[in-house]
Write an enzyme that holds these catalytic residues in place. Sequence first.
Site, mmCIF file in Angstrom:
data_model
loop_
_atom_site.group_PDB
_atom_site.id
_atom_site.type_symbol
_atom_site.label_atom_id
_atom_site.label_comp_id
_atom_site.label_asym_id
_atom_site.label_seq_id
_atom_site.Cartn_x
_atom_site.Cartn_y
_atom_site.Cartn_z
ATOM 1 N N ARG A 1 -18.996 -1.299 -54.188
ATOM 2 C CA ARG A 1 -20.409 -0.929 -54.397
ATOM 3 C C ARG A 1 -20.719 0.462 -53.868
ATOM 4 O O ARG A 1 -21.677 1.101 -54.292
ATOM 5 C CB ARG A 1 -21.338 -1.908 -53.659
ATOM 6 C CG ARG A 1 -21.511 -3.247 -54.323
ATOM 7 C CD ARG A 1 -22.417 -4.126 -53.472
ATOM 8 N NE ARG A 1 -23.789 -3.621 -53.387
ATOM 9 C CZ ARG A 1 -24.689 -3.697 -54.341
ATOM 10 N NH1 ARG A 1 -24.380 -4.272 -55.472
ATOM 11 N NH2 ARG A 1 -25.896 -3.215 -54.177
ATOM 12 N N ASP B 1 -30.304 -1.297 -50.027
ATOM 13 C CA ASP B 1 -29.774 -2.593 -49.591
ATOM 14 C C ASP B 1 -29.915 -2.770 -48.083
ATOM 15 O O ASP B 1 -29.959 -1.791 -47.343
ATOM 16 C CB ASP B 1 -28.274 -2.691 -49.906
ATOM 17 C CG ASP B 1 -28.011 -3.057 -51.355
ATOM 18 O OD1 ASP B 1 -28.912 -3.617 -51.991
ATOM 19 O OD2 ASP B 1 -26.903 -2.777 -51.831
ATOM 20 N N PRO C 1 -8.809 -13.997 -38.917
ATOM 21 C CA PRO C 1 -9.987 -14.252 -38.075
ATOM 22 C C PRO C 1 -9.967 -13.460 -36.772
ATOM 23 O O PRO C 1 -10.995 -13.314 -36.126
ATOM 24 C CB PRO C 1 -9.911 -15.756 -37.775
ATOM 25 C CG PRO C 1 -8.905 -16.326 -38.686
ATOM 26 C CD PRO C 1 -8.032 -15.210 -39.168
ATOM 27 N N GLU D 1 -0.889 -21.210 -41.546
ATOM 28 C CA GLU D 1 -1.190 -20.736 -40.186
ATOM 29 C C GLU D 1 -1.197 -19.213 -40.089
ATOM 30 O O GLU D 1 -1.261 -18.655 -39.001
ATOM 31 C CB GLU D 1 -0.187 -21.322 -39.181
ATOM 32 C CG GLU D 1 -0.369 -22.815 -38.925
ATOM 33 C CD GLU D 1 -1.797 -23.169 -38.550
ATOM 34 O OE1 GLU D 1 -2.354 -22.537 -37.638
ATOM 35 O OE2 GLU D 1 -2.375 -24.064 -39.193
#
Length: 255
Positions: free
Chosen positions: A154, A169, A89, A116
Amino acid sequence: MRCDVLTLFPQLLEAFRRTGVLGRAVESGLVEIAVHDLRDWAGNRWGQVDDEPYGGGAGMVIMAPPVLRAVRAIEAMDPRPARTIVLTPRGRVFDQALAAELAQAPRMVLLCGRYEGFDERVTAILEPEEVSIGDFILGGGEVAAMAVIEAVARLVPGVVGDPASVEEDSFFAGLLDHPSYTRPPEVEGHAVPKVLRSGHHERIRRWRLEEAVRATVARRPDLLERHWNEYTDEVRAIVRRFAPELAARLGRDGR
Ligand code: SAM
């Protein structure tokens, strides 16, 4: 392109790498996905790879030595240079620009945390890139790794049959995608916009572009700020019509 994924839950990647467009790309050899179980490098009989955090506190931490052994072994499996990435994160937030950059690389090695996360010395010693898929917390890096692989694959030439479909897209040209419709022509009083059934290619192209700009102005004006420099004169003129003040400011700022 080759993707190596290091995880404590290899089974999570199984259906993913066999299914749909990606499954076909793997079958045809355009993309290779190798999944590795971190426990194979545990170095103990129990396959233990985590331990309690120094200083106390909740949760377990993945130990550095098994990860270092695993990454070095995985990197040595193929001579091509790899972008080694920890999913975390705190990393650079993944977006289409990073996907396009990674699609140029011959290899990615993706490290999925759990609990963690990894002992900090994994980062200090391997100096990997750190990538987040957004400001929220997942239970593990596997879903994040799958998001990265799918978006990158992709963009590998040949993976999506019709390259126009990738180019249209959302985000590809700094705009959201235009709305799409299919049969039937009317659903509960909502008809397909007439122009789409006109067969007039130029008018359809123009309508789609205007709708893409309209959606971007309404929902993601931040994209207009970031991509103003890359837009064609046609796109800028449409922005001026839909959002004159914003267009004037972006034009003035010379972005
Ligand atoms: N305590 C950690 C923190 O706050 O940064 C969260 C650990 S999370 C429960 C376990 C693992 O999930 C992380 O090591 C990472 O690999 C993965 N993860 C969670 N959220 C993520 C995100 N937004 N992007 C990428 N990976 C994520």
